[in-house]
Design a protein around this motif. Structure first.
Motif, PDB file in Angstrom:
ATOM      1  N   ARG A  21       0.843  -1.203   0.000  1.00 37.41           N
ATOM      2  CA  ARG A  21       0.000   0.000   0.000  1.00 37.41           C
ATOM      3  C   ARG A  21       0.873   1.247   0.000  1.00 37.41           C
ATOM      4  O   ARG A  21       1.859   1.329   0.737  1.00 37.41           O
ATOM      5  CB  ARG A  21      -0.925   0.001   1.219  1.00 37.41           C
ATOM      6  N   ALA A  22       0.511   2.204  -0.832  1.00 36.81           N
ATOM      7  CA  ALA A  22       1.252   3.462  -0.922  1.00 36.81           C
ATOM      8  C   ALA A  22       0.603   4.504  -0.017  1.00 36.81           C
ATOM      9  O   ALA A  22      -0.622   4.528   0.125  1.00 36.81           O
ATOM     10  CB  ALA A  22       1.275   3.964  -2.360  1.00 36.81           C
ATOM     11  N   PRO A  23       1.403   5.366   0.604  1.00 36.85           N
ATOM     12  CA  PRO A  23       0.826   6.422   1.449  1.00 36.85           C
ATOM     13  C   PRO A  23      -0.106   7.359   0.676  1.00 36.85           C
ATOM     14  O   PRO A  23      -1.026   7.933   1.244  1.00 36.85           O
ATOM     15  CB  PRO A  23       2.059   7.174   1.955  1.00 36.85           C
ATOM     16  N   LEU A  24       0.158   7.478  -0.623  1.00 32.41           N
ATOM     17  CA  LEU A  24      -0.625   8.409  -1.435  1.00 32.41           C
ATOM     18  C   LEU A  24      -0.933   7.766  -2.783  1.00 32.41           C
ATOM     19  O   LEU A  24      -0.114   7.034  -3.335  1.00 32.41           O
ATOM     20  CB  LEU A  24       0.177   9.701  -1.652  1.00 32.41           C
ATOM     21  N   ARG A  25      -2.125   8.016  -3.280  1.00 35.61           N
ATOM     22  CA  ARG A  25      -2.477   7.557  -4.625  1.00 35.61           C
ATOM     23  C   ARG A  25      -3.360   8.605  -5.293  1.00 35.61           C
ATOM     24  O   ARG A  25      -3.954   9.452  -4.630  1.00 35.61           O
ATOM     25  CB  ARG A  25      -3.201   6.209  -4.583  1.00 35.61           C
ATOM     26  N   ARG A  26      -3.401   8.524  -6.609  1.00 35.31           N
ATOM     27  CA  ARG A  26      -4.228   9.460  -7.369  1.00 35.31           C
ATOM     28  C   ARG A  26      -5.609   8.853  -7.612  1.00 35.31           C
ATOM     29  O   ARG A  26      -5.744   7.647  -7.784  1.00 35.31           O
ATOM     30  CB  ARG A  26      -3.569   9.804  -8.707  1.00 35.31           C
ATOM     31  N   ARG A  27      -6.602   9.720  -7.641  1.00 35.49           N
ATOM     32  CA  ARG A  27      -7.965   9.272  -7.939  1.00 35.49           C
ATOM     33  C   ARG A  27      -8.499  10.106  -9.093  1.00 35.49           C
ATOM     34  O   ARG A  27      -8.702  11.310  -8.965  1.00 35.49           O
ATOM     35  CB  ARG A  27      -8.874   9.424  -6.721  1.00 35.49           C
ATOM     36  N   ARG A  28      -8.677   9.461 -10.232  1.00 32.65           N
ATOM     37  CA  ARG A  28      -9.178  10.162 -11.411  1.00 32.65           C
ATOM     38  C   ARG A  28     -10.626  10.588 -11.195  1.00 32.65           C
ATOM     39  O   ARG A  28     -11.398   9.907 -10.514  1.00 32.65           O
ATOM     40  CB  ARG A  28      -9.094   9.243 -12.632  1.00 32.65           C
ATOM     41  N   PHE A  29     -10.988  11.700 -11.797  1.00 29.89           N
ATOM     42  CA  PHE A  29     -12.366  12.159 -11.720  1.00 29.89           C
ATOM     43  C   PHE A  29     -13.212  11.409 -12.753  1.00 29.89           C
ATOM     44  O   PHE A  29     -12.794  11.264 -13.908  1.00 29.89           O
ATOM     45  CB  PHE A  29     -12.456  13.661 -12.002  1.00 29.89           C
ATOM     46  N   PRO A  30     -14.379  10.934 -12.357  1.00 25.66           N
ATOM     47  CA  PRO A  30     -15.228  10.213 -13.320  1.00 25.66           C
ATOM     48  C   PRO A  30     -15.635  11.110 -14.480  1.00 25.66           C
ATOM     49  O   PRO A  30     -16.028  12.260 -14.289  1.00 25.66           O
ATOM     50  CB  PRO A  30     -16.445   9.799 -12.478  1.00 25.66           C
ATOM     51  N   GLY A  31     -15.516  10.573 -15.674  1.00 23.63           N
ATOM     52  CA  GLY A  31     -15.924  11.326 -16.859  1.00 23.63           C
ATOM     53  C   GLY A  31     -14.953  12.391 -17.309  1.00 23.63           C
ATOM     54  O   GLY A  31     -15.268  13.183 -18.200  1.00 23.63           O
ATOM     55  N   ALA A  32     -13.755  12.434 -16.704  1.00 21.30           N
ATOM     56  CA  ALA A  32     -12.784  13.479 -17.057  1.00 21.30           C
ATOM     57  C   ALA A  32     -11.712  12.937 -17.985  1.00 21.30           C
ATOM     58  O   ALA A  32     -11.250  11.809 -17.834  1.00 21.30           O
ATOM     59  CB  ALA A  32     -12.136  14.044 -15.797  1.00 21.30           C
ATOM     60  N   SER A  33     -11.325  13.755 -18.951  1.00 23.68           N
ATOM     61  CA  SER A  33     -10.255  13.390 -19.868  1.00 23.68           C
ATOM     62  C   SER A  33      -9.393  14.624 -20.125  1.00 23.68           C
ATOM     63  O   SER A  33      -9.493  15.623 -19.408  1.00 23.68           O
ATOM     64  CB  SER A  33     -10.839  12.834 -21.174  1.00 23.68           C
ATOM     65  N   TYR A  34      -8.564  14.547 -21.143  1.00 25.09           N
ATOM     66  CA  TYR A  34      -7.620  15.619 -21.467  1.00 25.09           C
ATOM     67  C   TYR A  34      -7.811  16.005 -22.928  1.00 25.09           C
ATOM     68  O   TYR A  34      -7.913  15.132 -23.802  1.00 25.09           O
ATOM     69  CB  TYR A  34      -6.201  15.122 -21.214  1.00 25.09           C
ATOM     70  N   GLY A  80      -4.199   6.453   5.339  1.00 21.98           N
ATOM     71  CA  GLY A  80      -3.772   6.810   6.690  1.00 21.98           C
ATOM     72  C   GLY A  80      -2.820   5.813   7.321  1.00 21.98           C
ATOM     73  O   GLY A  80      -1.813   6.194   7.926  1.00 21.98           O
ATOM     74  N   GLU A  81      -3.114   4.526   7.167  1.00 18.06           N
ATOM     75  CA  GLU A  81      -2.266   3.498   7.779  1.00 18.06           C
ATOM     76  C   GLU A  81      -0.888   3.465   7.131  1.00 18.06           C
ATOM     77  O   GLU A  81       0.136   3.396   7.821  1.00 18.06           O
ATOM     78  CB  GLU A  81      -2.946   2.134   7.671  1.00 18.06           C
ATOM     79  N   ALA A  82      -0.862   3.494   5.805  1.00 18.05           N
ATOM     80  CA  ALA A  82       0.421   3.462   5.099  1.00 18.05           C
ATOM     81  C   ALA A  82       1.225   4.724   5.393  1.00 18.05           C
ATOM     82  O   ALA A  82       2.456   4.671   5.538  1.00 18.05           O
ATOM     83  CB  ALA A  82       0.187   3.318   3.596  1.00 18.05           C
ATOM     84  N   PHE A  83       0.533   5.840   5.495  1.00 19.59           N
ATOM     85  CA  PHE A  83       1.205   7.108   5.790  1.00 19.59           C
ATOM     86  C   PHE A  83       1.814   7.071   7.192  1.00 19.59           C
ATOM     87  O   PHE A  83       2.959   7.488   7.408  1.00 19.59           O
ATOM     88  CB  PHE A  83       0.202   8.258   5.676  1.00 19.59           C
TER      89      PHE A  83
END
Length: 351
Positions: free
Chosen positions: A58-71, A198-201
């Motif tokens: 488990r990583a202390p931090l991860r990214r969460r993509r926004f639903p329906g979002a692109s570039y 929280g735990e990993a952090f």
């Protein structure tokens, strides 16, 4: 019996207020400065380490993509000024000279396949991508390398060097088969928000792998990540709600619906002042290619009703009583207003 409901309402209000206070510290920052803060955070080597899994996987931090979002890749990559600004920060050699060919490959792949294979964040499989996009494996590998390099370079362009369009215009809205999609004009929004484990952090801070100074920096970086994520998430929720409400207008199928910033704030669970700051001076590009201000997508109910009365009366050519107009508004448009209100609207509009 009423106390629990009242307490729940008060709790909900306090939660909204706390969220607004957290957002306030980043809301007042101009978009250029905000994007600079986000890029600075992403470029920090210590911040990058927070995404590495620990012994528990488990990583202390991860990214969460926004639903329906692109570039908005084709918009960004097709802009000469932006491509020139991104060039010095490129990481794939002379990729800038390959831009026309890569844009052609992206076009040949099709919007849906390109999004799925190159922007979704899912594991990349050359054979699968080649099949889905109708390209050769060599072509999808070249395109993947180019897209990753361009996005990274775009993100690292100093905000002061960005063309004005890419600071004021938040997103391009794409339409396909009656659906709308948000294509952000800056890759920072494509990455989404940050989620702290929280735990990993806690394990990282207690592991002894960090010096006291590094531990303090890590806490600061995590706090900054949260604030940046709050602003991006708040804006995405706000933009998504606007687009959903005005879907028929953006698809070119009807007029703007009645919608106020106060109604929007209630829908997304934010303070009206917070919503106003989030959309201030922002624009978007419609599916028809027109750049419009986000605030132009709001409409007072009175203006909407007057327009419907004009439609019913045929710009004054039809002679109907106030009662008949009120009945037509109810039957055809589902708008319930009294005969007296119709009379007031007609007088105001000169009908």
């Amino acid at each position: 019996m009423k106390k629990p409901v009242k307490q729940a309402q008060q709790l909900s209000q306090r939660q909204v207020q706390r969220q607004d206070l957290r957002l306030f510290s980043v809301l007042a920052v101009p978009e250029a400065d905000f994007l600079g803060q986000a890029a600075e955070l992403e470029a920090d080597p210590l911040f990058s380490k927070l995404f590495q899994p620990d012994a528990h996987g488990r990583a202390p931090l991860r990214r969460r993509r926004f639903p329906g979002a692109s570039y908005a890749f084709s918009l960004a990559c097709g802009d000469e000024a932006l491509a020139t600004a991104a060039g010095p920060g490129a990481t794939a050699g002379e990729w800038l000279s390959e831009r026309p060919a890569m844009l052609d490959l992206a076009r040949r792949a099709g919007a849906a396949a390109f999004e799925s294979c190159f922007l979704s964040g899912l594991p990349f499989s050359p054979p699968s991508a080649a099949k889905e996009c109708g390209l050769t494996q060599a072509e999808v590998l070249a395109l993947k390398s180019f897209v990753d390099a361009f996005i990274l370079s775009h993100e690292r362009v100093a905000p002061a060097a960005l063309p004005g369009l890419f600071l004021r215009c938040a997103a391009r809205i794409a339409a396909e088969k009656g659906r709308l999609f948000i294509e952000y004009t800056h890759p920072s929004y494509l990455k989404g928000a940050y989620v702290i484990d929280g735990e990993a952090f806690s394990r990282l801070l207690k592991s002894g792998a960090l010096s006291p100074a590094e531990a303090a920096r890590v806490r600061n970086l995590a706090s900054r990540a949260q604030r940046i994520g709050w602003r991006k998430a708040g804006f995405h929720r706000t933009l998504s709600a606007i687009i959903e409400r005005q879907k028929s207008f953006l698809l070119g199928e009807g007029p703007l619906k009645p919608f106020t910033q106060r109604e929007l704030a209630a829908a997304v669970g934010l303070n009206p002042g917070t919503v106003s700051r989030l959309i201030s001076a922002k624009t978007l590009i419609t599916p028809q290619g027109e750049e419009i201000k986000l605030k132009s997508l709001f409409r007072q109910k009175n203006a909407y009703i007057i327009d419907k009365i004009k439609d019913i009366l045929g710009a004054g050519q039809k002679k109907l009583s106030d009662a008949e107009v009120a009945e037509t508004l109810k039957a055809v448009h589902g708008i319930r207003v009294s005969r007296r209100s119709v009379n007031l609207y007609r007088n105001k509009a000169g009908l």
